[in-house]
Design a protein around this motif. Structure first.
Motif, short mmCIF file in Angstrom:
data_model
loop_
_atom_site.label_atom_id
_atom_site.label_comp_id
_atom_site.label_asym_id
_atom_site.label_seq_id
_atom_site.Cartn_x
_atom_site.Cartn_y
_atom_site.Cartn_z
N THR A 271 0.82 -1.21 0.00
CA THR A 271 0.00 0.00 0.00
C THR A 271 0.86 1.26 0.00
N CYS A 272 2.15 1.10 -0.29
CA CYS A 272 3.08 2.25 -0.24
C CYS A 272 2.96 3.16 -1.45
N TRP A 273 2.27 2.72 -2.50
CA TRP A 273 2.21 3.50 -3.73
C TRP A 273 0.79 3.58 -4.26
N ARG A 274 0.56 4.60 -5.07
CA ARG A 274 -0.71 4.70 -5.78
C ARG A 274 -0.67 3.78 -6.99
N ILE A 275 -1.85 3.50 -7.51
CA ILE A 275 -1.95 2.60 -8.66
C ILE A 275 -1.16 3.14 -9.85
N ARG A 276 -1.21 4.45 -10.04
CA ARG A 276 -0.48 5.06 -11.17
C ARG A 276 1.01 4.78 -11.06
N ASP A 277 1.58 4.94 -9.87
CA ASP A 277 3.02 4.74 -9.68
C ASP A 277 3.39 3.27 -9.85
N LYS A 278 2.52 2.37 -9.39
CA LYS A 278 2.77 0.94 -9.60
C LYS A 278 2.76 0.60 -11.09
#
Length: 202
Positions: free
Chosen positions: A142-149
């Motif tokens: 949960t450390c990143w947003r979907i866009r960054d993933k």
């Protein structure tokens, strides 16, 4: 059509404003992250179900509940939001239990993505296992947003897979081409790891 869109935007703005008000005791950066996450979730959900705004907002939950959870996770009393104060009689929410996804450290998928290719050149199975583990942990965390993933996945996995398919199955490479491809793949993996480290949520 525009009237319906405007009404939807007004309802979304009112919902986010309610969350902002209830979670006003959050640190400014965490409050902005919370609102950005909610707005992103609403946008993605409405892209799939354009006419289900009310249902999407119901699924997200009551703004007070969302704010209370965020406040508890940040170590702030749930009653510290709007209208609360000394003697207000609002209980302090117990710390929210962390699930497996919350416990995945940002450093682990970053290292797996950055080091899997060099490891693979030494021992092929280690590289394959490392890349798959890094990809799974990246999307679980949960450390990143979907866009960054998605950006990191594209850089570290989709592009390198495309390169391998194009070279090994369309045009058999010579040793020089293999060296260049290997260098490009390592650079892309390092870029993905750097992007994830820079965009992680602290």
């Amino acid at each position: 059509m525009k009237a319906a869109e405007n009404a939807g935007n007004t309802e979304i703005d009112a919902y986010l404003a309610a969350v902002r008000r209830e979670a006003s005791a959050l640190p400014p950066e965490r409050g902005q992250e919370l609102l950005a996450d909610l707005a992103e979730h609403i946008e993605v959900a409405l892209a799939e179900r354009p006419d289900a705004l009310d249902e999407v907002l119901r699924e997200l939950g009551d703004p007070r509940t969302i704010a209370a959870t965020a406040l508890a996770e940040s170590g702030v009393g749930a009653g510290a939001g709007a209208g609360a104060g000394p003697g207000a009689g609002n209980p302090v929410a117990p710390p929210a239990k962390q699930g497996f996804r919350d416990k995945v450290p940002a450093l682990l998928p970053v290292l797996l993505i950055a080091l899997s290719l060099p490891l693979g050149f030494a021992v092929l199975p280690l590289g394959t296992i490392g890349r798959l583990a890094g990809l799974v942990l990246l999307w679980v965390a949960t450390c990143w947003r979907i866009r960054d993933k998605a950006i990191a996945t594209f850089l570290a996995f989709v592009t390198t897979l495309g390169i391998n398919v194009a070279v090994y199955y369309i045009d058999p490479p010579n040793p020089t081409v293999v060296d260049v491809i290997s260098a490009v793949q390592i650079v892309l993996a390092l870029l993905a790891a750097g992007w994830l480290w820079a965009t992680r949520r602290r």
